[in-house]
Design a protein around this motif. Sequence first.
Motif, PDB file in Angstrom:
ATOM      1  N   ILE A 131       0.795  -1.065   0.005  1.00  0.00           N
ATOM      2  CA  ILE A 131       0.006   0.074  -0.102  1.00  0.00           C
ATOM      3  C   ILE A 131       0.814   1.530   0.005  1.00  0.00           C
ATOM      4  O   ILE A 131       2.054   1.324   0.338  1.00  0.00           O
ATOM      5  N   ASP A 132       0.472   2.342  -0.330  1.00  0.00           N
ATOM      6  CA  ASP A 132       0.846   3.735  -0.147  1.00  0.00           C
ATOM      7  C   ASP A 132       1.001   4.337   0.982  1.00  0.00           C
ATOM      8  O   ASP A 132       0.073   3.952   1.878  1.00  0.00           O
ATOM      9  N   GLY A 223      -1.131   5.102  -5.715  1.00  0.00           N
ATOM     10  CA  GLY A 223      -0.146   5.758  -6.077  1.00  0.00           C
ATOM     11  C   GLY A 223      -0.274   7.364  -5.926  1.00  0.00           C
ATOM     12  O   GLY A 223       0.371   8.044  -6.166  1.00  0.00           O
ATOM     13  N   LEU A 224      -1.611   7.742  -5.452  1.00  0.00           N
ATOM     14  CA  LEU A 224      -1.950   9.263  -5.295  1.00  0.00           C
ATOM     15  C   LEU A 224      -2.555   9.343  -4.308  1.00  0.00           C
ATOM     16  O   LEU A 224      -3.080   8.732  -3.203  1.00  0.00           O
ATOM     17  N   SER A 259      -8.602  17.405  -6.062  1.00  0.00           N
ATOM     18  CA  SER A 259      -7.699  17.093  -6.887  1.00  0.00           C
ATOM     19  C   SER A 259      -7.162  15.675  -6.359  1.00  0.00           C
ATOM     20  O   SER A 259      -7.222  15.349  -5.158  1.00  0.00           O
ATOM     21  N   ARG A 260      -6.475  15.032  -7.499  1.00  0.00           N
ATOM     22  CA  ARG A 260      -5.619  13.706  -6.862  1.00  0.00           C
ATOM     23  C   ARG A 260      -4.187  14.280  -7.318  1.00  0.00           C
ATOM     24  O   ARG A 260      -3.900  14.728  -8.461  1.00  0.00           O
ATOM     25  N   LEU A 261      -3.363  13.754  -6.533  1.00  0.00           N
ATOM     26  CA  LEU A 261      -1.961  14.511  -6.758  1.00  0.00           C
ATOM     27  C   LEU A 261      -1.069  13.561  -5.980  1.00  0.00           C
ATOM     28  O   LEU A 261      -1.250  12.687  -5.188  1.00  0.00           O
ATOM     29  N   ASN A 262       0.275  13.805  -6.394  1.00  0.00           N
ATOM     30  CA  ASN A 262       1.353  12.954  -5.713  1.00  0.00           C
ATOM     31  C   ASN A 262       2.462  13.801  -5.089  1.00  0.00           C
ATOM     32  O   ASN A 262       3.452  13.338  -4.396  1.00  0.00           O
ATOM     33  N   THR A 263       2.200  15.261  -5.467  1.00  0.00           N
ATOM     34  CA  THR A 263       3.167  16.247  -4.575  1.00  0.00           C
ATOM     35  C   THR A 263       2.520  17.480  -4.453  1.00  0.00           C
ATOM     36  O   THR A 263       1.639  17.866  -5.183  1.00  0.00           O
TER      37      THR A 263
END
Length: 305
Positions: A131-132, A223-224, A259-263
């Motif tokens: 998992i993330d 991953g988000l 929103s969906r983000l990774n940073t």
Amino acid sequence: MNSFLFVLKYIVGNKSLSLLIIIKPSTKKQSEKSLIWLKSICKKRSFSYCMFTTTGNFNNDCAQIRLLLSKFTKVVVLGGDGTLSLAVNALIGSSCTLALLPCGTGNDFSRGFSCKEDDWRKALFNTPTAIDVGKINSRYFINIAGVGFDAHVVKAINAKASFSSFDYSWTSIKELFYYQAQQLQGTFNNDVRQYQNLITVFANHKYFGGGLEIAPKADLTDGLLECYQMRSGGLFYNVISFMKLFFKRHQHIKNLSYSRLNTASIKTEGLLIEADGELVGKTPAVISVYGQALLFHMPIKKRLQ
């Protein structure tokens, strides 16, 4: 002899130990019940185990758990979101798998699975899932991190000697009348934004604040992070927004951005930060997500026949 030194000495002489049980001292019946069950299972299946009792000092507990991990294959947490978060921060980079028997106050992370006690018990023997894990500054989080009103409520809750899940909701309502929203400037997926902040959360899972489903679409394996930015609009508007959140209608709030983000990064200084229901510092902050960073024993909800 110091309890930690005793444990360490015991492990060195007994390398067959494979299960590390992390437990927060508690008078809750659920905690006692879960521990009794776990010990009986270990005896029945000839599992070796060792217990680590948390002290409330996050940094020291985290460091001591890391020293123990090389001797184990699986960590089982008996506690709530705070104890789970401690284990996650200790396990990052380790080959140990992580399991949970929920027995905390809020239990927001476990709530997101909609599973019963028996499902969590069976999960200890499920094949773990990668998992993330989110990260805000130097602190990892498995559930949700936030800046704004949620952190303000955590600070108010921490001032109490003891509290229940009802206290989360009651304190949130009460503090809403005193909360002074502040300007927030940040960058979200390379998009620069500035707004009067009520709540800005970064969600790896669904629930926070003692049972509020802020991020129903959150996925632990994509991953988000799900980002919800709820702008302040004055007392009346904030109360209405909070009530919509309470009744899972916040998707219809006019001043809500999703929103969906990774940073992401927050430039504004001095805003309180909470992660997994614990105060972890103040902004500025850098937020990121580490995909498939942890092996977790997921519970499987029983399907209706």
